[in-house]
Design an enzyme around this catalytic site. Sequence first.
Site, PDB file in Angstrom:
ATOM      1  N   CYS A  66      22.649  49.951 -23.163  1.00  9.35           N
ATOM      2  CA  CYS A  66      22.608  50.441 -21.782  1.00  9.35           C
ATOM      3  C   CYS A  66      23.543  51.630 -21.749  1.00  9.35           C
ATOM      4  O   CYS A  66      24.652  51.568 -22.305  1.00  9.35           O
ATOM      5  CB  CYS A  66      23.079  49.356 -20.823  1.00  9.35           C
ATOM      6  SG  CYS A  66      23.440  49.954 -19.149  1.00  9.35           S
ATOM      7  N   CYS A  75      18.316  56.262 -19.673  1.00  6.59           N
ATOM      8  CA  CYS A  75      18.440  54.892 -19.160  1.00  6.59           C
ATOM      9  C   CYS A  75      17.508  53.993 -19.969  1.00  6.59           C
ATOM     10  O   CYS A  75      16.286  54.226 -19.982  1.00  6.59           O
ATOM     11  CB  CYS A  75      18.043  54.900 -17.686  1.00  6.59           C
ATOM     12  SG  CYS A  75      18.049  53.296 -16.894  1.00  6.59           S
TER      13      CYS A  75
HETATM   14  N1  DGL Z   1      22.081  52.761 -17.554  1.00 10.56           N
HETATM   15  C1  DGL Z   1      20.959  51.943 -17.557  1.00 10.56           C
HETATM   16  C2  DGL Z   1      20.449  51.552 -18.919  1.00 10.56           C
HETATM   17  O1  DGL Z   1      20.624  52.283 -19.832  1.00 10.56           O
HETATM   18  C3  DGL Z   1      20.637  50.979 -16.492  1.00 10.56           C
HETATM   19  C4  DGL Z   1      21.688  50.241 -15.808  1.00 10.56           C
HETATM   20  C5  DGL Z   1      21.149  49.578 -14.573  1.00 10.56           C
HETATM   21  O2  DGL Z   1      20.944  50.296 -13.606  1.00 10.56           O
HETATM   22  O3  DGL Z   1      20.976  48.359 -14.581  1.00 10.56           O
HETATM   23  O4  DGL Z   1      19.833  50.540 -19.089  1.00 10.56           O
END
Ligand code: DGL
Length: 259
Positions: free
Chosen positions: A186, A75
Amino acid sequence: MDKTQCPIGVFDSGVGGISVLRELVARMPNENYIFFGDSKNAPYGTKTLGEVQKLTCADAEYLVSQNVKALVVACNTATSAAINILRREYADMPVIGIEPALKPAVHAREYPRVLVMATPMTLREEKFHALMQKFETEADILPLPCPGLVEFVERGELDGAELERFLRELFAPYKEKPVDCVVLGCTHYPFVRGMIQKVLGSRVLVFDGGEGTARETQRRLKECGLCNPSGEKGKITLQNSLASEETERLGWFLLESHQ
Ligand code: DGL
């Protein structure tokens, strides 16, 4: 104690991190994995720094309690908010984070216009500013916060008219002067890559950090003597704070999807 058979813990605010898990499994199919998605609290990217740090630490603690040998923060948001805290807390194990794949995008063309799609938090945090500074003389870097996009993926809505409308609106300011490259900053976004490419056109090059993170994870495991010597296919466990059948089904679908 021989830790090589222990699983690698991978986590995200939701199902997005499965795009990183997919790359890890492709590179190291003989490893065991536990993936934890905190879909109950997703999205993280629009929360406060303190909230994300707290949630990230809880996610990591949950995986460490299951005896993982390494932690992969799949993430970008959690990495920018809390990677230093996690590295301090778990100094005895490899903790690998992810960041927007800006470097390959910047070097793909001569002084390209590079759009960096990410959550508002990733783009606001110091880590991204430092990364941007590194490459700002080599490209025109355009950060684009995308609140609302994670929710499409969490709903399993990976194509369709509504997603297309959302993206057309998001990219409208770049119609006059098109971009050359897009960085998916993301881990949810690779699952809507097809639609992003459709809306921006096939000329635009798309990059994401999943493969680089998997490569770095393998490098760290080797360095620490933690690679699983088994020649058999490893076991993958998907866990989610929502614990619903629907989320579980979505998780497996995303892991096996090829978008
Ligand atoms: N998948 C996440 C990232 O890589 C975060 C998405 C979120 O929960 O806002 O930033």
